[in-house]
Design a protein around this motif. Structure first.
Motif, short mmCIF file in Angstrom:
data_model
loop_
_atom_site.label_atom_id
_atom_site.label_comp_id
_atom_site.label_asym_id
_atom_site.label_seq_id
_atom_site.Cartn_x
_atom_site.Cartn_y
_atom_site.Cartn_z
N SER A 166 4.42 8.10 1.36
CA SER A 166 3.38 8.74 2.12
C SER A 166 2.34 7.31 1.97
O SER A 166 1.84 7.16 0.91
N ASP A 168 -1.56 6.58 4.59
CA ASP A 168 -2.30 6.59 5.74
C ASP A 168 -1.50 7.97 6.63
O ASP A 168 -1.62 7.82 7.92
N ASN A 169 -1.37 8.94 5.80
CA ASN A 169 -0.98 10.20 6.34
C ASN A 169 0.26 10.20 7.49
O ASN A 169 0.71 10.78 8.12
N ARG A 170 1.19 9.10 7.07
CA ARG A 170 2.43 9.01 7.47
C ARG A 170 3.44 8.75 6.40
O ARG A 170 3.03 8.48 5.43
N ASP A 258 -0.26 6.78 -0.70
CA ASP A 258 -0.94 8.13 -1.07
C ASP A 258 -0.39 8.81 -2.35
O ASP A 258 -1.11 9.29 -3.04
#
Length: 299
Positions: A166, A168-170, A258
Motif C-alpha cells: 500500500s 498513497d492510499n493505493r 504505507d
C-alpha cells in the motif's frame, strides 16, 4: 531445605521468556520484546501467587494452567484469528515440553537435585543458572535442526507468499519469493528491504518516479537525485546500495510504503517497517513471482 520465592520467581520468569521466544521463532511471528516480557511476567506472577497462597488448590488444576497458558499466548502474540491462536498455543506447548525435557536431562546427567511441581521449576544447589544455560543451548540446537529440516523440504512453490503493498492510499497484490540470500537493508534506518519489479509497482508510483524507469535512467545517480529531490514524496524515497542481482556496486531506488501485508487470509499480518526497492528487470523467468522477501520479514 530452604526455598527462596524470589529466586523461584526469577528462574521461572527467565524460563517463560525463553519459551515464548522459541515459540515466536517456531511460529514465525514477529513480536516485540515488550510483549515477550509481559507474557513472561504473567507466568512468573502465577508462580509467586501460588507460593504465597498455597492453599488455593484451584490454581493447581489442569484447567487453571490451560487458561493461564491461553492468556499468556493471547497477551504475547495477540493472534487475530482462532486458527492462528490454536496453532500458536500448540507451538507454545511444544516449546514448553522441549525446555522441560532439556531441564530433566540436565538434572539426570549432572546428578543435581530439583523438581517441577504445580508449574514451578526448582533446582537445588548452585546449578540454577547452569541448568538455564544448558537448557537454552539444547533447545537452540533442537530448534535449529528442526527449522533446517523443515526448510530443506520446502520447494520454491512453498516459498511463494502473497504480498499486498500500500502506498498513497493505493494498493497492489503480487506474489513474492522468500529469498534467504536477500539481506538488503536501508543504510539510514537499518530497515529491511524487499525487492519488487518496477512493472508490478508501476501503478503505485508517482509519475516523476515512473519516468526514471521508463527512460531506464535509474543508474544515472545525478538524474535520479534531481528527480527525487523535486518530488513531493521526497521524504519517502531512498537510495539503497546493493551487490547482488547480477551487479556489483549497484544502487536501488526504494520507497517507504504505507504498509505491506504478507500471507494469506488465515495468517495475514501487516508490516510497516520495510522499504520497497524497485528493480527494473524481471526477477522470475516464469513470472511466478514479482518480488523477493528477506527471511526476517516472514520470521
Amino acid at each position: 531445605m530452604e526455598v527462596y520465592w524470589d529466586v523461584l520467581v526469577l528462574e521461572n520468569f527467565v524460563i517463560n521468556f525463553l519459551i515464548l521466544l522459541v515459540t515466536a521463532k517456531l511460529s514465525r511471528l514477529r513480536v516485540s520484546t515488550l510483549r515477550l516480557l509481559a507474557g513472561a511476567i504473567i507466568g512468573a506472577l502465577y508462580v509467586g501467587f501460588i507460593i504465597i497462597q498455597p492453599d488455593l488448590k484451584v490454581y493447581y488444576t489442569a484447567i487453571a494452567k490451560i487458561l493461564l497458558s491461553m492468556f499468556i499466548v493471547a497477551v504475547t502474540f495477540s493472534p487475530r484469528k482462532v486458527l492462528q491462536f490454536i496453532r500458536t498455543l500448540a507451538i507454545f506447548y511444544i516449546s514448553t515440553f522441549i525446555f522441560a525435557g532439556a531441564a530433566f536431562a540436565f538434572l539426570f546427567f549432572s546428578h543435581q537435585g530439583g523438581f517441577v511441581r504445580n508449574g514451578i521449576v526448582c533446582v537445588f544447589g548452585q546449578s540454577q543458572w547452569s541448568m538455564l544455560v544448558f537448557s537454552l543451548i539444547t533447545v537452540g540446537i533442537i530448534v535449529k535442526i528442526f527449522l533446517e529440516v523443515i526448510q530443506s523440504r520446502l520447494t520454491k512453490e512453498n516459498l511463494l507468499v502473497p504480498v499486498k503493498i500500500s502506498f498513497d492510499n493505493r494498493a497492489i497484490d503480487l506474489s513474492a519469493l522468500i529469498d534467504t540470500g536477500n539481506s538488503l537493508r536501508d543504510p539510514l534506518t537499518n530497515i529491511p528491504v524487499m525487492v519488487v519489479e518496477f512493472k508490478a509497482l508501476k501503478e503505485l508510483l508517482p509519475q516523476e518516479i515512473k519516468s526514471i524507469f521508463d527512460c531506464a535512467q535509474e543508474e544515472d545517480l545525478n538524474y535520479v537525485t534531481t528527480i527525487i529531490s523535486k518530488s513531493k514524496w521526497f521524504s519517502r524515497f531512498r537510495l539503497i546500495p546493493f551487490c547482488s542481482l547480477g551487479k556489483e556496486n549497484g544502487m536501488l531506488i526504494g520507497f517507504k510504503p504505507d504498509f505491506i501485508e504478507i500471507g494469506g487470509e488465515d495468517d495475514k499480518r501487516g508490516i510497516k517497517n520495510v522499504i520497497v526497492g524497485i528493480y527494473n528487470r524481471s526477477l522470475s523467468r516464469n513470472e511466478k513471482y514479482k518480488a523477493l522477501l528477506g527471511p526476517e520479514l516472514v520470521a
